[in-house]
Structures are given as C-alpha cells and as structure tokens.
Scaffold this active site. Sequence first.
Site, PDB file in Angstrom:
ATOM      1  N   PRO A  12       0.799  -1.219   0.000  1.00 49.05           N
ATOM      2  CA  PRO A  12       0.000   0.000   0.000  1.00 49.05           C
ATOM      3  C   PRO A  12       0.839   1.281   0.000  1.00 49.05           C
ATOM      4  O   PRO A  12       1.880   1.354   0.637  1.00 49.05           O
ATOM      5  CB  PRO A  12      -0.810  -0.106   1.298  1.00 49.05           C
ATOM      6  N   ASN A  13       0.322   2.242  -0.733  1.00 52.75           N
ATOM      7  CA  ASN A  13       0.879   3.594  -0.836  1.00 52.75           C
ATOM      8  C   ASN A  13       2.159   3.694  -1.667  1.00 52.75           C
ATOM      9  O   ASN A  13       2.654   4.795  -1.918  1.00 52.75           O
ATOM     10  CB  ASN A  13       1.106   4.219   0.556  1.00 52.75           C
ATOM     11  N   ARG A  20       4.714  10.953  -2.354  1.00 55.54           N
ATOM     12  CA  ARG A  20       4.546  10.650  -0.950  1.00 55.54           C
ATOM     13  C   ARG A  20       5.835  10.918  -0.158  1.00 55.54           C
ATOM     14  O   ARG A  20       6.879  10.317  -0.422  1.00 55.54           O
ATOM     15  CB  ARG A  20       4.199   9.158  -0.850  1.00 55.54           C
ATOM     16  N   TYR A  25      11.098   9.077   1.165  1.00 59.75           N
ATOM     17  CA  TYR A  25      11.131   8.039   0.126  1.00 59.75           C
ATOM     18  C   TYR A  25      11.835   8.472  -1.154  1.00 59.75           C
ATOM     19  O   TYR A  25      12.066   7.643  -2.032  1.00 59.75           O
ATOM     20  CB  TYR A  25       9.702   7.574  -0.183  1.00 59.75           C
ATOM     21  N   ASN A  76       8.049  -5.565  -0.851  1.00 61.18           N
ATOM     22  CA  ASN A  76       7.933  -4.366  -0.015  1.00 61.18           C
ATOM     23  C   ASN A  76       6.455  -4.285   0.366  1.00 61.18           C
ATOM     24  O   ASN A  76       5.638  -3.775  -0.408  1.00 61.18           O
ATOM     25  CB  ASN A  76       8.379  -3.106  -0.753  1.00 61.18           C
ATOM     26  N   ALA A  79       3.224  -0.760   5.049  1.00 58.28           N
ATOM     27  CA  ALA A  79       2.848  -0.809   6.467  1.00 58.28           C
ATOM     28  C   ALA A  79       2.372  -2.192   6.911  1.00 58.28           C
ATOM     29  O   ALA A  79       2.452  -2.521   8.099  1.00 58.28           O
ATOM     30  CB  ALA A  79       1.772   0.243   6.748  1.00 58.28           C
ATOM     31  N   ASP A  89       1.907 -15.392   6.980  1.00 59.08           N
ATOM     32  CA  ASP A  89       1.592 -16.809   6.726  1.00 59.08           C
ATOM     33  C   ASP A  89       1.846 -17.181   5.278  1.00 59.08           C
ATOM     34  O   ASP A  89       2.352 -18.276   4.986  1.00 59.08           O
ATOM     35  CB  ASP A  89       0.121 -17.101   7.076  1.00 59.08           C
ATOM     36  N   GLU A 100      12.813  -9.257   1.750  1.00 60.32           N
ATOM     37  CA  GLU A 100      11.995  -8.155   2.294  1.00 60.32           C
ATOM     38  C   GLU A 100      12.723  -6.842   2.022  1.00 60.32           C
ATOM     39  O   GLU A 100      13.925  -6.727   2.276  1.00 60.32           O
ATOM     40  CB  GLU A 100      11.800  -8.359   3.798  1.00 60.32           C
ATOM     41  N   HIS A 102      12.644  -2.446   2.160  1.00 59.94           N
ATOM     42  CA  HIS A 102      12.099  -1.151   2.564  1.00 59.94           C
ATOM     43  C   HIS A 102      12.990  -0.055   1.991  1.00 59.94           C
ATOM     44  O   HIS A 102      14.216  -0.122   2.118  1.00 59.94           O
ATOM     45  CB  HIS A 102      12.024  -1.033   4.090  1.00 59.94           C
ATOM     46  N   SER A 104      12.975   3.104   2.975  1.00 60.54           N
ATOM     47  CA  SER A 104      13.473   3.913   4.095  1.00 60.54           C
ATOM     48  C   SER A 104      14.142   3.026   5.143  1.00 60.54           C
ATOM     49  O   SER A 104      13.955   1.798   5.145  1.00 60.54           O
ATOM     50  CB  SER A 104      12.307   4.676   4.736  1.00 60.54           C
ATOM     51  N   ARG A 109      12.980   5.336  12.282  1.00 61.22           N
ATOM     52  CA  ARG A 109      11.727   6.078  12.194  1.00 61.22           C
ATOM     53  C   ARG A 109      10.855   5.791  13.423  1.00 61.22           C
ATOM     54  O   ARG A 109      11.396   5.540  14.501  1.00 61.22           O
ATOM     55  CB  ARG A 109      11.028   5.721  10.871  1.00 61.22           C
TER      56      ARG A 109
HETATM   57  C1  DQA Z   1       8.217   1.079   3.700  1.00 61.41           C
HETATM   58  C2  DQA Z   1       8.314   1.349   5.199  1.00 61.41           C
HETATM   59  C3  DQA Z   1       6.990   1.117   5.880  1.00 61.41           C
HETATM   60  O1  DQA Z   1       7.084   1.378   7.272  1.00 61.41           O
HETATM   61  C4  DQA Z   1       5.942   2.052   5.295  1.00 61.41           C
HETATM   62  O2  DQA Z   1       4.687   1.823   5.881  1.00 61.41           O
HETATM   63  C5  DQA Z   1       5.874   1.965   3.817  1.00 61.41           C
HETATM   64  C6  DQA Z   1       7.103   1.876   3.057  1.00 61.41           C
HETATM   65  C7  DQA Z   1       9.519   1.458   2.958  1.00 61.41           C
HETATM   66  O3  DQA Z   1       9.643   1.081   1.813  1.00 61.41           O
HETATM   67  O4  DQA Z   1      10.367   2.153   3.523  1.00 61.41           O
HETATM   68  O5  DQA Z   1       4.793   2.061   3.230  1.00 61.41           O
HETATM   69  O6  DQA Z   1       8.003  -0.301   3.502  1.00 61.41           O
END
Ligand code: DQA
Length: 148
Positions: A12-13, A20, A25, A76, A79, A89, A100, A102, A104, A109
């Site tokens: 998401p996002n 954003r 980011y 990624n 949240a 799961d 995995e 991220h 950031s 944070r």
């Molecule tokens: C994120 C870090 C997460 O905490 C955040 O909710 C995101 C992006 C990152 O790519 O840094 O949506 O996964």
Amino acid sequence: MNAKKIFVINGPNLDMLGVREPQIYGAATLADANKIAEQAAGECGYAVECMQFNGEGEIVDALHTAYRQAAAVVLNAGAYTHYSYAIADAVKMLSCPVIELHISNVFAREEFRSRSVLSPYVSAVICGAGVFGYRLAVLAAAEKLSHA
Ligand code: DQA
C-alpha cells in the site's frame, strides 16, 4: 514455477512514490523503481514481474501466484510489514527466496516500524538504501538462487 521470473510485489501507498513524503522516500516513482528492478534482473538472466496492491488480500493472492510461478520474490509490503499475519503466513508458505525490502530505514523512524512480522520467514532484509534497494534486492534474490 517459472525458473527465470522474480516477482517484485509492492504494498500500500507505494503507488504514490515520488509524491509521498519525498524527504523520506525520495523523488523516484514506482515506475522508476520497477525499471531499476528490471535492469538488475536482466543483468542476472531473470525477468521481473512488478506489481503493486493497496489491499492485504491482493498481496496474499500475489504470493499464492508466486508459489506457482516465481523463482524468487522481492516484497515491499509497506505498512502491512508491521502487523499482517496473513501476509506473514503466505510468506512462510513459500519455499523460494523472499527478500523483504524497505526504501526507508525503518529502524530510524517511528517505533512501530522497527517490528516486522515478515522478517522471521524471509531470506534477507534490505532497508534504507532508497529505490536503489530494488536493485540490491533483485541481486540478493539472484545470489540466493545461484545457491539453491
Ligand atoms: C516502507 C516502510 C513502511 O514502514 C511504510 O509503511 C511503507 C514503506 C519502505 O519502503 O520504507 O509504506 O516499507
């Protein structure tokens, strides 16, 4: 299973990258991140399938498809990383390498971002490298596959 395909799954996002919180980011868009992943995969002889979902269930569905079709997954989960046992799961079910990712540095944070419910089930975690992390994650996936 497609021996030569790496799924890059964004949560998401992440469709709002570039707009954003650019101070966190960066200015690159999701299309830029996808290009970075594609380039890195091509260098290693892999194709990527890049996708983005705002919904938790859609990510679970994508991981089920990965079970059948992907050699490795870069995830990624945004949240959801911090609290989705459903995604955890689904990740746990996969036998292929899962990286995995991220953008950031989640450890620098808010406190809630320091916890990942996915990390116990993945092969590697990359965070804090910006969208360059997509390159690192794909290379890490290819490296894991070279030993699989
Ligand atoms: C994120 C870090 C997460 O905490 C955040 O909710 C995101 C992006 C990152 O790519 O840094 O949506 O996964």
